[in-house]
Design a protein around this motif. Structure first.
Motif, PDB file in Angstrom:
ATOM      1  N   ASN A  36       0.919  -1.274  -0.219  1.00 38.90           N
ATOM      2  CA  ASN A  36       0.036   0.052  -0.077  1.00 38.90           C
ATOM      3  C   ASN A  36       0.855   1.123  -0.113  1.00 38.90           C
ATOM      4  O   ASN A  36       0.575   2.300  -0.493  1.00 38.90           O
ATOM      5  CB  ASN A  36      -1.073   0.148   1.099  1.00 38.90           C
ATOM      6  CG  ASN A  36      -1.961  -1.077   0.805  1.00 38.90           C
ATOM      7  OD1 ASN A  36      -2.503  -1.408  -0.208  1.00 38.90           O
ATOM      8  ND2 ASN A  36      -2.517  -1.573   2.387  1.00 38.90           N
ATOM      9  N   LEU A  37       2.030   1.201   0.779  1.00 38.26           N
ATOM     10  CA  LEU A  37       2.913   2.185   0.806  1.00 38.26           C
ATOM     11  C   LEU A  37       3.514   2.552  -0.596  1.00 38.26           C
ATOM     12  O   LEU A  37       3.509   3.794  -1.025  1.00 38.26           O
ATOM     13  CB  LEU A  37       3.992   2.109   1.732  1.00 38.26           C
ATOM     14  CG  LEU A  37       5.103   3.136   1.875  1.00 38.26           C
ATOM     15  CD1 LEU A  37       4.424   4.531   2.176  1.00 38.26           C
ATOM     16  CD2 LEU A  37       6.260   2.585   2.777  1.00 38.26           C
ATOM     17  N   LYS A  38       3.992   1.483  -1.482  1.00 36.95           N
ATOM     18  CA  LYS A  38       4.312   1.665  -2.669  1.00 36.95           C
ATOM     19  C   LYS A  38       3.480   2.288  -3.764  1.00 36.95           C
ATOM     20  O   LYS A  38       3.684   3.105  -4.542  1.00 36.95           O
ATOM     21  CB  LYS A  38       5.178   0.388  -3.131  1.00 36.95           C
ATOM     22  CG  LYS A  38       6.267  -0.029  -2.382  1.00 36.95           C
ATOM     23  CD  LYS A  38       6.865  -1.485  -3.124  1.00 36.95           C
ATOM     24  CE  LYS A  38       8.133  -1.695  -2.496  1.00 36.95           C
ATOM     25  NZ  LYS A  38       9.205  -0.778  -2.469  1.00 36.95           N
ATOM     26  N   LEU A  39       2.096   1.774  -3.527  1.00 37.01           N
ATOM     27  CA  LEU A  39       1.072   2.253  -4.326  1.00 37.01           C
ATOM     28  C   LEU A  39       0.914   3.871  -4.048  1.00 37.01           C
ATOM     29  O   LEU A  39       0.594   4.460  -5.112  1.00 37.01           O
ATOM     30  CB  LEU A  39      -0.082   1.374  -4.065  1.00 37.01           C
ATOM     31  CG  LEU A  39      -0.102  -0.034  -4.774  1.00 37.01           C
ATOM     32  CD1 LEU A  39      -1.326  -0.533  -4.200  1.00 37.01           C
ATOM     33  CD2 LEU A  39      -0.207  -0.058  -5.950  1.00 37.01           C
ATOM     34  N   ALA A  40       0.703   4.016  -2.845  1.00 37.73           N
ATOM     35  CA  ALA A  40       0.558   5.462  -2.285  1.00 37.73           C
ATOM     36  C   ALA A  40       1.638   6.416  -2.968  1.00 37.73           C
ATOM     37  O   ALA A  40       1.538   7.600  -3.519  1.00 37.73           O
ATOM     38  CB  ALA A  40       0.502   5.652  -0.932  1.00 37.73           C
ATOM     39  N   GLN A  41       2.954   5.953  -2.859  1.00 41.13           N
ATOM     40  CA  GLN A  41       3.944   6.786  -3.579  1.00 41.13           C
ATOM     41  C   GLN A  41       3.958   6.889  -5.055  1.00 41.13           C
ATOM     42  O   GLN A  41       4.742   7.592  -5.646  1.00 41.13           O
ATOM     43  CB  GLN A  41       5.257   6.118  -3.071  1.00 41.13           C
ATOM     44  CG  GLN A  41       5.577   6.227  -1.535  1.00 41.13           C
ATOM     45  CD  GLN A  41       6.881   5.361  -1.016  1.00 41.13           C
ATOM     46  OE1 GLN A  41       7.133   4.590  -1.772  1.00 41.13           O
ATOM     47  NE2 GLN A  41       7.153   5.731  -0.115  1.00 41.13           N
ATOM     48  N   GLY A  42       2.978   6.015  -5.583  1.00 40.03           N
ATOM     49  CA  GLY A  42       2.915   5.996  -7.147  1.00 40.03           C
ATOM     50  C   GLY A  42       3.964   5.234  -7.920  1.00 40.03           C
ATOM     51  O   GLY A  42       4.171   5.558  -9.139  1.00 40.03           O
ATOM     52  N   LYS A  43       4.524   4.154  -7.152  1.00 43.68           N
ATOM     53  CA  LYS A  43       5.619   3.523  -7.969  1.00 43.68           C
ATOM     54  C   LYS A  43       5.127   2.658  -8.857  1.00 43.68           C
ATOM     55  O   LYS A  43       4.070   1.745  -8.566  1.00 43.68           O
ATOM     56  CB  LYS A  43       6.265   2.588  -6.622  1.00 43.68           C
ATOM     57  CG  LYS A  43       7.119   3.273  -5.966  1.00 43.68           C
ATOM     58  CD  LYS A  43       8.085   2.579  -5.145  1.00 43.68           C
ATOM     59  CE  LYS A  43       9.299   3.057  -4.506  1.00 43.68           C
ATOM     60  NZ  LYS A  43      10.314   2.735  -3.860  1.00 43.68           N
ATOM     61  N   PRO A  44       5.420   2.523  -9.960  1.00 39.39           N
ATOM     62  CA  PRO A  44       5.014   1.726 -11.164  1.00 39.39           C
ATOM     63  C   PRO A  44       5.235   0.033 -10.760  1.00 39.39           C
ATOM     64  O   PRO A  44       6.253  -0.555  -9.893  1.00 39.39           O
ATOM     65  CB  PRO A  44       5.831   1.886 -12.256  1.00 39.39           C
ATOM     66  CG  PRO A  44       7.134   2.576 -11.703  1.00 39.39           C
ATOM     67  CD  PRO A  44       6.752   3.236 -10.571  1.00 39.39           C
ATOM     68  N   PHE A  45       4.201  -0.504 -11.360  1.00 41.89           N
ATOM     69  CA  PHE A  45       4.286  -2.179 -10.889  1.00 41.89           C
ATOM     70  C   PHE A  45       3.595  -2.953 -12.073  1.00 41.89           C
ATOM     71  O   PHE A  45       2.880  -2.321 -13.020  1.00 41.89           O
ATOM     72  CB  PHE A  45       3.565  -2.503  -9.701  1.00 41.89           C
ATOM     73  CG  PHE A  45       2.010  -2.128  -9.684  1.00 41.89           C
ATOM     74  CD1 PHE A  45       1.069  -3.055  -9.991  1.00 41.89           C
ATOM     75  CD2 PHE A  45       1.542  -0.875  -9.409  1.00 41.89           C
ATOM     76  CE1 PHE A  45      -0.093  -2.819 -10.144  1.00 41.89           C
ATOM     77  CE2 PHE A  45       0.278  -0.482  -9.369  1.00 41.89           C
ATOM     78  CZ  PHE A  45      -0.683  -1.646  -9.718  1.00 41.89           C
ATOM     79  N   THR A  46       3.899  -4.271 -12.100  1.00 44.26           N
ATOM     80  CA  THR A  46       3.374  -5.157 -12.977  1.00 44.26           C
ATOM     81  C   THR A  46       2.446  -6.052 -12.021  1.00 44.26           C
ATOM     82  O   THR A  46       2.881  -6.211 -10.745  1.00 44.26           O
ATOM     83  CB  THR A  46       4.086  -5.861 -13.867  1.00 44.26           C
ATOM     84  OG1 THR A  46       5.051  -6.717 -12.991  1.00 44.26           O
ATOM     85  CG2 THR A  46       4.884  -5.005 -14.755  1.00 44.26           C
ATOM     86  N   VAL A  47       1.560  -6.585 -12.704  1.00 40.18           N
ATOM     87  CA  VAL A  47       0.885  -8.110 -11.594  1.00 40.18           C
ATOM     88  C   VAL A  47       1.569  -9.189 -12.368  1.00 40.18           C
ATOM     89  O   VAL A  47       1.455  -9.412 -13.553  1.00 40.18           O
ATOM     90  CB  VAL A  47      -0.515  -8.056 -11.742  1.00 40.18           C
ATOM     91  CG1 VAL A  47      -1.259  -8.934 -11.050  1.00 40.18           C
ATOM     92  CG2 VAL A  47      -1.014  -6.433 -10.987  1.00 40.18           C
ATOM     93  N   ARG A  48       1.834 -10.093 -11.503  1.00 37.25           N
ATOM     94  CA  ARG A  48       2.420 -11.370 -11.910  1.00 37.25           C
ATOM     95  C   ARG A  48       1.403 -12.607 -11.495  1.00 37.25           C
ATOM     96  O   ARG A  48       0.975 -12.493 -10.450  1.00 37.25           O
ATOM     97  CB  ARG A  48       4.159 -11.730 -11.411  1.00 37.25           C
ATOM     98  CG  ARG A  48       4.933 -10.705 -11.925  1.00 37.25           C
ATOM     99  CD  ARG A  48       6.341 -11.112 -11.385  1.00 37.25           C
ATOM    100  NE  ARG A  48       7.126 -10.374 -12.061  1.00 37.25           N
ATOM    101  CZ  ARG A  48       8.237 -10.828 -13.219  1.00 37.25           C
ATOM    102  NH1 ARG A  48       7.667 -12.083 -13.510  1.00 37.25           N
ATOM    103  NH2 ARG A  48       8.996 -10.164 -13.381  1.00 37.25           N
ATOM    104  N   PHE A  49       1.457 -13.507 -12.037  1.00 36.66           N
ATOM    105  CA  PHE A  49       0.783 -14.708 -11.625  1.00 36.66           C
ATOM    106  C   PHE A  49       1.703 -15.600 -11.072  1.00 36.66           C
ATOM    107  O   PHE A  49       2.907 -15.924 -11.375  1.00 36.66           O
ATOM    108  CB  PHE A  49       0.264 -15.656 -13.050  1.00 36.66           C
ATOM    109  CG  PHE A  49      -0.233 -16.928 -12.717  1.00 36.66           C
ATOM    110  CD1 PHE A  49      -1.653 -16.944 -11.892  1.00 36.66           C
ATOM    111  CD2 PHE A  49       0.123 -18.146 -13.410  1.00 36.66           C
ATOM    112  CE1 PHE A  49      -2.116 -18.043 -11.789  1.00 36.66           C
ATOM    113  CE2 PHE A  49      -0.634 -19.035 -13.329  1.00 36.66           C
ATOM    114  CZ  PHE A  49      -1.705 -19.174 -12.276  1.00 36.66           C
TER     115      PHE A  49
END
Length: 535
Positions: free
Chosen positions: A178-191
């Motif tokens: 949640n902290l990384k999301l709040a900081q706007g860090k880019p991400f991918t979603v992995r299976f």
């Protein structure tokens, strides 16, 4: 069961999987029998063609569309179209329209409104949330640099590992995420891939077990990316979700997709869905057995259309890349089929496993066959004349051109024509004076027969009379043989030299009929004058 460990990013043909596996001839026979029994569905199916508009349609893509279409039509099912356009950076202008145009031109009609993946982001988001909440997927915040380092280090292992990710982000706690999301860090979603991918059954090749090559001293994971950093789904996620929601029952696609199949089945299992039945058709190769690609040999359909290939010929050509007609037809060497005939005949039991060799000589054979059928039909003959007119009008004196004349040439001489685009060049002598100078055919003819000799022949032959027909020409040639001692073959060649500059194709009587007696006699005189000047 066929067991093979191969890298997930490499490809191995199923025909090669059985090689060296120690299967006895009996087991191979039983496997082959098992594969061939009851693979054609008895109930209506739903198939789809799912091209990516990152380029114009080529031969391989058209074959995939055709096989899915034929299976649907043969079982009274449905054939659907889906555009897999989530890779926005690679989209090519005009590629989407090219897909629609080529399918329509080839008479491959889909049953429902086409689906575009770029318009279905909210749908994919819903299913990604399901996987995230179940722990079957996780967000990955790793940088490109770190991922490149992981891939490089995985390849340096002994043995190298094609599964490269270390699941660093799979262990992040909820607060940290949640902290990384709040900081706007880019991400991918992995299976979160399973320890071992499921064994699956291909209707053509039987049971197949494809696992990634791993190094157990440095455990890495084959956790495929489901959502890219631009928030758009990857092919793997969108493909599985759409096939499920569209009710696809059978997927026919090229063998190059085999390494992706266990990943897709693992996704179906994660959602608790029943996966469609898979049929991976053999590669298209050159006559020398090298794989076709868009850069090497895999012909653009649009280019073939511009060359004068007919859609009927192209469909017939593609149908036989990996499928054989019923034995009773094959034994009669019957291989020219209309689309309607293919819809009735197509059966999965007729699929072959070996690579399909592409020989364009066969394409022109089919093209010639279907062109003759169009010529023999008054309705399609008129359309051919309409196609030919513009090229002739831009090239020759319009006073020598008429629709009646073009139709007459096609009906009397069209049997030598492989494609309609060749008409103006193949039959130029009907619209322009024959070329005697700078003509290889004339030079070759005169190298075997001296000019004075042919001049004497034409002078003695004389002129045609009104109403001259094929029988009259034959009679005149016979007279030249018995009275003048001129060989029949040479006499025919001399007449063809004068009328058409030695150009092959049309029969002498047909040329006289189309040119008219006056023009034919004028050319006999002009041919004689040319020879006399060469003395």
């Amino acid at each position: 069961m066929i067991l093979l460990k191969i890298p997930t990013r490499s490809y191995c043909s199923p025909s090669k999987i059985t090689k060296g596996m120690g299967l006895s001839p009996l087991k191979k026979s039983l496997l082959s029998k098992k594969i061939k029994e009851n693979i054609h569905p008895s109930l209506p199916v739903r198939t789809r063609f799912a091209p990516s508009p990152t380029g114009f349609l080529h031969l391989g893509s058209l074959r995939t569309a055709l096989y899915n279409y034929l299976l649907a039509r043969n079982t009274n099912g449905q054939f659907l179209l889906r555009l897999e356009d989530t890779d926005q950076k690679r989209l090519v202008d005009g590629a989407e329209e090219n897909i629609y145009d080529i399918l329509k031109w080839c008479n491959i009609n889909y049953d429902e409104t086409p689906v575009k993946q770029s318009e279905r982001k909210l749908i994919y988001d819903k299913y990604v949330k399901i996987l995230l909440s179940s722990g079957m997927a996780y967000r990955c915040f790793c940088s490109k640099e770190r991922l490149n380092d992981l891939r490089r280090s995985a390849m340096e292992l002994k043995p190298p590992s094609m599964a490269s990710y270390d699941r660093c982000c799979a262990h992040l706690g909820e607060e940290e995420v949640n902290l990384k999301l709040a900081q706007g860090k880019p991400f991918t979603v992995r299976f979160k891939s399973p320890e071992r991918y499921p064994i699956f059954t291909d209707l053509l090749h039987g049971e197949i077990n494809i696992q990634p090559q791993v190094n157990f001293n440095d455990k890495r994971y084959d956790d495929l990316i489901l959502v890219k950093s631009d928030k758009l789904p990857t092919y793997h996620l969108a493909n599985v979700v759409d096939d499920h929601l569209m009710g696809i029952t059978h997927v026919i696609r090229g063998e190059e997709w085999l390494p992706s199949t266990p990943k897709h089945i693992a996704l179906y299992d994660a959602f608790g869905w029943v996966c469609p039945k898979f049929i991976h058709i053999p590669l298209l190769t050159t006559v020398g057995d090298k794989k076709l690609s868009k850069r090497k040999g895999d012909m653009s359909i649009l280019d073939l259309k511009k060359q004068g290939v007919l859609p009927e010929a192209l469909i017939n050509f593609c149908a036989l890349f990996g499928w054989s007609p019923p034995r009773d037809l094959a034994s009669k060497k019957h291989e020219c089929f209309s689309m309607e005939e293919l819809e009735n005949l197509f059966n999965l039991d007729g699929l072959t496993k070996g690579n399909a060799k592409v020989d364009d000589k066969k394409l022109w054979f089919f093209n010639k066959h279907f062109l003759q059928k169009r010529i023999s039909n008054p309705s399609t003959l008129r359309k051919l004349v309409d196609e030919i007119m513009p090229a002739l009008e831009s090239r020759y004196n319009t006073s020598t051109i008429s629709r009646e004349k073009i139709a007459k040439i096609l009906l009397n001489c069209g049997s030598c024509l492989p494609k309609i685009n060749d008409f103006s060049g193949e039959f130029y002598y009907f619209f322009d004076k024959p070329k005697y100078d700078d003509n290889d055919a004339v030079a070759k003819f005169l190298s075997k027969n001296e000019s004075p000799h042919i001049a004497r022949l034409l002078k003695k032959f004389g002129q045609f009379q009104e109403g001259t027909n094929a029988q009259d020409v034959e009679s005149m040639v016979e007279t030249m043989y018995y009275e003048g001692g001129f060989p029949r073959k040479v006499t025919y060649q001399a007449i063809r030299f004068a009328l058409a500059g030695c150009h092959p194709g049309a029969k002498i009587a047909a040329m006289i009929d189309i040119l008219g007696i006056k023009e034919s006699n004028k050319r006999l005189s002009e041919g004689l004058e040319f020879l006399q000047r060469k003395k």
